[in-house]
Each structure stands twice: as structure tokens, then as C-alpha cells.
Design an enzyme around this catalytic site. Structure first.
Site, mmCIF file in Angstrom:
data_model
loop_
_atom_site.group_PDB
_atom_site.id
_atom_site.type_symbol
_atom_site.label_atom_id
_atom_site.label_comp_id
_atom_site.label_asym_id
_atom_site.label_seq_id
_atom_site.Cartn_x
_atom_site.Cartn_y
_atom_site.Cartn_z
ATOM 1 N N TYR A 165 5.818 45.794 28.635
ATOM 2 C CA TYR A 165 6.556 46.161 27.426
ATOM 3 C C TYR A 165 6.049 45.349 26.237
ATOM 4 O O TYR A 165 5.795 45.901 25.151
ATOM 5 C CB TYR A 165 8.053 45.926 27.639
ATOM 6 C CG TYR A 165 8.899 46.169 26.417
ATOM 7 C CD1 TYR A 165 9.151 47.462 25.974
ATOM 8 C CD2 TYR A 165 9.449 45.111 25.704
ATOM 9 C CE1 TYR A 165 9.939 47.693 24.852
ATOM 10 C CE2 TYR A 165 10.242 45.330 24.584
ATOM 11 C CZ TYR A 165 10.479 46.620 24.161
ATOM 12 O OH TYR A 165 11.246 46.842 23.043
ATOM 13 N N ASN A 191 11.228 55.468 16.633
ATOM 14 C CA ASN A 191 12.032 54.483 17.340
ATOM 15 C C ASN A 191 11.984 54.657 18.856
ATOM 16 O O ASN A 191 12.283 53.725 19.602
ATOM 17 C CB ASN A 191 13.480 54.603 16.843
ATOM 18 C CG ASN A 191 14.471 53.883 17.722
ATOM 19 O OD1 ASN A 191 14.576 52.663 17.685
ATOM 20 N ND2 ASN A 191 15.205 54.634 18.547
ATOM 21 N N ARG A 235 21.238 57.359 20.177
ATOM 22 C CA ARG A 235 22.106 56.191 20.352
ATOM 23 C C ARG A 235 21.367 54.948 19.875
ATOM 24 O O ARG A 235 20.216 55.007 19.470
ATOM 25 C CB ARG A 235 22.506 56.037 21.821
ATOM 26 C CG ARG A 235 21.338 56.011 22.797
ATOM 27 C CD ARG A 235 21.827 55.894 24.240
ATOM 28 N NE ARG A 235 20.826 56.225 25.231
ATOM 29 C CZ ARG A 235 19.865 55.413 25.660
ATOM 30 N NH1 ARG A 235 19.772 54.201 25.164
ATOM 31 N NH2 ARG A 235 18.996 55.810 26.566
#
Length: 272
Positions: free
Chosen positions: A177, A104, A22
């Protein structure tokens, strides 16, 4: 060159796209398939595409992307070397040696799912620190290592990693992150330096806000930033990011390596 040839610039190439069920990963896989590449569609969970309403199963995504090219669904946890080895083996058994890796897979995701809470530099839980670093930085290092070895033997290949504009600015929230993506950025440069003699180009794309299902489903979004024309102060479409993968993976990117390209409409106009 005919328009048909132009459209199929990657015909005969094999691509592995991680986190392709997705969002941006799927857009990257669709772009590479549209250019004629055979594509392995990796995901961590078979039902991952359904989590934010962008699909049903990883198998179904692979079937849809495989119309006109060959595709292969591959499942695995890319923080584990044995899973990475299996993903690569399944890809190459079905499609052939990997010419293009788009790594990714990642995300600001806690050990138990969802976003870390708290998610700042001081109070984030140790388990969530480890989860975010492993999901983003460790998976990038381990996956790139494993794919790069084959590319070095064949003396050809392209690797594209996924960074983030979060890597280039100090921030209280989403700190780990940001740190993980800063690590991805510099690992990309180090890998590019090592792979120069082998004719393998390695680059990083660093998107800003992009209208994926997960992005739109996990925060309040200013509707004024959902326009698609008239201003660069807006949220990118997934295709605007995927076009850059086309550049790095295709013929025009043959002599471009070790670069990090921010795709944020000029939201960060300072050195990376």
C-alpha cells in the site's frame, strides 16, 4: 463579492469524485457540492456505503449530495479501462464535461476483500500485491489519463489524487500500500508537468489517520486521539481533509500544481 457568491465558488463546474460512497470520498463530494459544483458520485458497488455504516446505497448518497446541485451515480471498476470510459461517458452525458477530478478510490484491500494477511514486504501474497497496486496506482494512472485527455482539449481542469503519509516512510506492515501511494505521488508530479501548458493543475493530498468508518472499524483507536481541539496529535476529521480539496479545486489553487500536501497535523515533519 457577496457571501452567496463566496459559498458557490464552483457553480457551473462539473466534478467526478471516485470512491465517493463513504468516508473521505463522500466528504470530498459533499464539499464540492456545497461550493456549487455538479457532482458525479462514483463507487465500485451499489451497496458499498453500507459496509462501514456510513450510508445505505450509492444511489441514496447521490440523491443526498444532489440537493441543491445536479448529481449522478456512476458504478465501475477503475482498474479496467472500459469501465473508466463508461464512467466518464455517463458523467458527461448527465452533467457535462468534467472540470474537476478527485480520484479518491483505493485502499489497502486484499484480492478477496479485507486487509492483506500477511501484509508485510516479504510475505504478502502475490494476488494481494497485484490487487493493492491495481486498486491504488493503476486506477489512478488509468483514470487520470482518461479524464486528462478531455481537459487537454478544453485547456482547463483540476485533478486531485489521493496519496497517503504511508508513502514517505519505510514500513514493515502495509508495505505494498505504501509503495502504491508513493507511485501515486510521483505519477501526480509527472502528470502535472505534462499538463502545465494546458492550464490543468494536478495535485495530491496525503492524509494521515482520518476518522472514516473504515479506519475506525478496522483497528483499535486510542480514545485520546479522538479529540478535535487542543492538540494536533490526533486523528483528523474528514472535513479537515476535505478543506484541502476545496483549495486545490477552487480559485485559490489556480497557480498551484505538482504539489503533494500532507494532512496529518505535522506528524511527518521531513521533506516529502
Amino acid at each position: 463579492m457577496t457571501s452567496h457568491d463566496t459559498n458557490k465558488l464552483l457553480a457551473g463546474k462539473v466534478a467526478l469524485v471516485t470512491g465517493a460512497g463513504r468516508g473521505l470520498g463522500r466528504a470530498f463530494a459533499e464539499k464540492l457540492a456545497a461550493l456549487g459544483a455538479d457532482v458525479a458520485i462514483h463507487g465500485m458497488r451499489e451497496n458499498g456505503p453500507a459496509e462501514y455504516g456510513e450510508g445505505t446505497t450509492l444511489t441514496a448518497v447521490a440523491v443526498e449530495i444532489g440537493r441543491g446541485v445536479r448529481s449522478q451515480r456512476v458504478l465501475g471498476d477503475l482498474t479496467k479501462g472500459e469501465d473508466i470510459a463508461r464512467v466518464i461517458a455517463e458523467t458527461e452525458a448527465a452533467l457535462g464535461p468534467i472540470d474537476i477530478l478527485v480520484h479518491n478510490a483505493g485502499g489497502d484491500i486484499a484480492a478477496g476483500g479485507g486487509k492483506p494477511d500477511p501484509n508485510d514486504a516479504v510475505n504478502i501474497k502475490e494476488a494481494d500485491v497485484r490487487a493493492v497496486l491495481e486498486r491504488n496506482l493503476l486506477s489512478t494512472i488509468l483514470t487520470c489519463q482518461a479524464v486528462a485527455r478531455g481537459m487537454m482539449e478544453r485547456r482547463r481542469g483540476r485533478i486531485v489524487t489521493l496519496g497517503s503519509v504511508a508513502a514517505f516512510k519505510g514500513r514493515t506492515q502495509g508495505s505494498i500500500y505504501a509503495v502504491s501511494k508513493a507511485g501515486v505521488t510521483h505519477y501526480t508530479r509527472c502528470l502535472a508537468d505534462q499538463l502545465r501548458p494546458y492550464d490543468v493543475a494536478v495535485n495530491c493530498i496525503a492524509p494521515g489517520d482520518t476518522r472514516t468508518g473504515r479506519f475506525l472499524g478496522t483497528r483499535a483507536v486510542d480514545p485520546d486521539r479522538m479529540v478535535e481541539t487542543g492538540t494536533l496529535d490526533r486523528i483528523a476529521t474528514v472535513d479537515e481533509v476535505a478543506r484541502v480539496v476545496e483549495f486545490f479545486a477552487g480559485p485559490m489553487g489556480a497557480f498551484v500544481s505538482g504539489q503533494v500536501l500532507r494532512i496529518d497535523g505535522g506528524g511527518q515533519c521531513w521533506p516529502g
